[in-house]
Design an enzyme around this catalytic site. Sequence first.
Site, PDB file in Angstrom:
ATOM      1  N   GLY A  11      53.401 -43.291  43.177  1.00 50.49           N
ATOM      2  CA  GLY A  11      52.949 -44.673  43.382  1.00 50.49           C
ATOM      3  C   GLY A  11      54.069 -45.651  43.072  1.00 50.49           C
ATOM      4  O   GLY A  11      54.789 -45.478  42.088  1.00 50.49           O
ATOM      5  N   ARG A  72      54.008 -39.447  48.149  1.00 49.37           N
ATOM      6  CA  ARG A  72      53.568 -38.297  47.350  1.00 49.37           C
ATOM      7  C   ARG A  72      53.814 -37.095  48.252  1.00 49.37           C
ATOM      8  O   ARG A  72      53.439 -37.124  49.419  1.00 49.37           O
ATOM      9  CB  ARG A  72      52.088 -38.435  47.001  1.00 49.37           C
ATOM     10  CG  ARG A  72      51.770 -39.734  46.247  1.00 49.37           C
ATOM     11  CD  ARG A  72      50.411 -39.702  45.620  1.00 49.37           C
ATOM     12  NE  ARG A  72      50.002 -41.022  45.126  1.00 49.37           N
ATOM     13  CZ  ARG A  72      50.341 -41.537  43.961  1.00 49.37           C
ATOM     14  NH1 ARG A  72      51.123 -40.857  43.143  1.00 49.37           N
ATOM     15  NH2 ARG A  72      49.894 -42.730  43.607  1.00 49.37           N
ATOM     16  N   ASP A 103      54.851 -39.009  36.024  1.00 49.24           N
ATOM     17  CA  ASP A 103      54.990 -37.647  35.485  1.00 49.24           C
ATOM     18  C   ASP A 103      54.956 -36.582  36.584  1.00 49.24           C
ATOM     19  O   ASP A 103      55.636 -35.565  36.485  1.00 49.24           O
ATOM     20  CB  ASP A 103      53.985 -37.372  34.365  1.00 49.24           C
ATOM     21  CG  ASP A 103      52.570 -37.284  34.855  1.00 49.24           C
ATOM     22  OD1 ASP A 103      52.222 -38.023  35.792  1.00 49.24           O
ATOM     23  OD2 ASP A 103      51.795 -36.476  34.305  1.00 49.24           O
ATOM     24  N   THR A 125      55.784 -46.281  36.543  1.00 49.58           N
ATOM     25  CA  THR A 125      54.390 -46.200  36.988  1.00 49.58           C
ATOM     26  C   THR A 125      53.620 -47.327  36.302  1.00 49.58           C
ATOM     27  O   THR A 125      53.887 -47.632  35.134  1.00 49.58           O
ATOM     28  CB  THR A 125      53.727 -44.850  36.641  1.00 49.58           C
ATOM     29  OG1 THR A 125      52.301 -45.003  36.743  1.00 49.58           O
ATOM     30  CG2 THR A 125      54.030 -44.365  35.245  1.00 49.58           C
ATOM     31  N   ASP A 127      50.737 -47.062  35.304  1.00 50.61           N
ATOM     32  CA  ASP A 127      49.719 -46.473  34.424  1.00 50.61           C
ATOM     33  C   ASP A 127      50.140 -46.386  32.956  1.00 50.61           C
ATOM     34  O   ASP A 127      49.286 -46.272  32.076  1.00 50.61           O
ATOM     35  CB  ASP A 127      49.365 -45.053  34.898  1.00 50.61           C
ATOM     36  CG  ASP A 127      48.816 -45.029  36.314  1.00 50.61           C
ATOM     37  OD1 ASP A 127      48.326 -46.072  36.763  1.00 50.61           O
ATOM     38  OD2 ASP A 127      48.896 -43.972  36.968  1.00 50.61           O
ATOM     39  N   ASP A 129      51.257 -43.940  31.455  1.00 53.39           N
ATOM     40  CA  ASP A 129      50.668 -42.709  30.913  1.00 53.39           C
ATOM     41  C   ASP A 129      51.710 -41.614  30.690  1.00 53.39           C
ATOM     42  O   ASP A 129      51.440 -40.445  30.907  1.00 53.39           O
ATOM     43  CB  ASP A 129      49.572 -42.200  31.866  1.00 53.39           C
ATOM     44  CG  ASP A 129      50.107 -41.944  33.278  1.00 53.39           C
ATOM     45  OD1 ASP A 129      51.234 -42.383  33.589  1.00 53.39           O
ATOM     46  OD2 ASP A 129      49.395 -41.309  34.068  1.00 53.39           O
ATOM     47  N   ARG A 171      44.681 -44.309  36.584  1.00 54.97           N
ATOM     48  CA  ARG A 171      44.434 -42.873  36.804  1.00 54.97           C
ATOM     49  C   ARG A 171      43.592 -42.306  35.653  1.00 54.97           C
ATOM     50  O   ARG A 171      42.491 -42.773  35.453  1.00 54.97           O
ATOM     51  CB  ARG A 171      45.758 -42.115  36.955  1.00 54.97           C
ATOM     52  CG  ARG A 171      45.606 -40.802  37.694  1.00 54.97           C
ATOM     53  CD  ARG A 171      46.933 -40.117  37.855  1.00 54.97           C
ATOM     54  NE  ARG A 171      47.749 -40.753  38.862  1.00 54.97           N
ATOM     55  CZ  ARG A 171      47.770 -40.394  40.142  1.00 54.97           C
ATOM     56  NH1 ARG A 171      47.021 -39.399  40.562  1.00 54.97           N
ATOM     57  NH2 ARG A 171      48.537 -41.012  41.002  1.00 54.97           N
TER      58      ARG A 171
END
Length: 319
Positions: A11, A72, A103, A125, A127, A129, A171
Amino acid sequence: LRRIGVLTSGGDAPGMNASIRAVTRTALYHGLQVVGIRRGYEGLLEGDFVPLTRSSVGGILLHGGTMLRTARCPAFMRPEGINAGVSKLRENDIDALVVIGGDGSFRGAKELHDRGIHVVGVPGTIDNDMAGTDCTIGFDTACNTALECISKLRDTASSHDRMFIVEVMGRHAGFLALETGVACGAEFVLIPELPVDLEAIANKIHYAKQRGKTHSLIVLAEGVMSASELAEKLKGHCDYDPRIVVLGHLQRGGAPSCFDTVLASRLGAAAVEALIDGKRGMMVGRTKDEIVTVPLETAWTQHHPLDSDMLRLVETLSI
Ligand code: F6P
């Protein structure tokens, strides 16, 4: 080290362009050639390469998205795909690669490293995360974008005495929801890391209304459930007919914030310096305002914890 490649993968995130620019200019500064690989691993497999010069990365610093485009790439999750990627890099005399992404992209980068390719990852990202860094490129901008949208929703929520459920991205993680939830003064922030107690939510909304609170905002992380699902579940349990808003990909767009632009520039430059210093299979990150270099797999094998103080803050400040 003579020629390095750079790609963005997964993304997109605001600040990726600033990173591409930093990688390119740092490499050129040190006398290296730079090859841009378009559309992430997809473009690597297809040999979609473009030489990057000082001027080809001019004027992109504050642009959202990624000038190299991104994708992706399911083929890169299979050994044959990764082996084909290694061959493409070797055929094109690319001695080292900087991978800017999340990741999933780093897992691909680790596979390349295991096959002898010199790789360094730059965490990008919305996110946030990933472990190994306190913040990923794009997270701050995405929070600001979500906040801007939610503050507009608050205006109409309070005018109409309504409840809004705002679904934000992230996510499987709740970083984006928690940060924006605190910033916008949400009554509830629902995140995948914690169980959802519908009864408790309904009760709190009920008593808040009795005390004179006329509207309510729930910030919901997409990893918990969809906003429409939550609205359905809350029906009959609370005194509002909730409206739902899914912020979706809006959160991925826009010019990077000052914070993200600086972070992306620092990490892009650090990635090239790490390669020059002989570091391999590493990611760069920012921990307590220090630029750090840790193994790529830190991103997914270690845990990036949510700040429990922030969770308490939602509770305390939404009375
Ligand atoms: O990883 C970034 C992210 O925006 C997530 O927050 C979201 O779940 C996902 O990507 C959406 O992916 P896509 O753009 O492929 O629909």
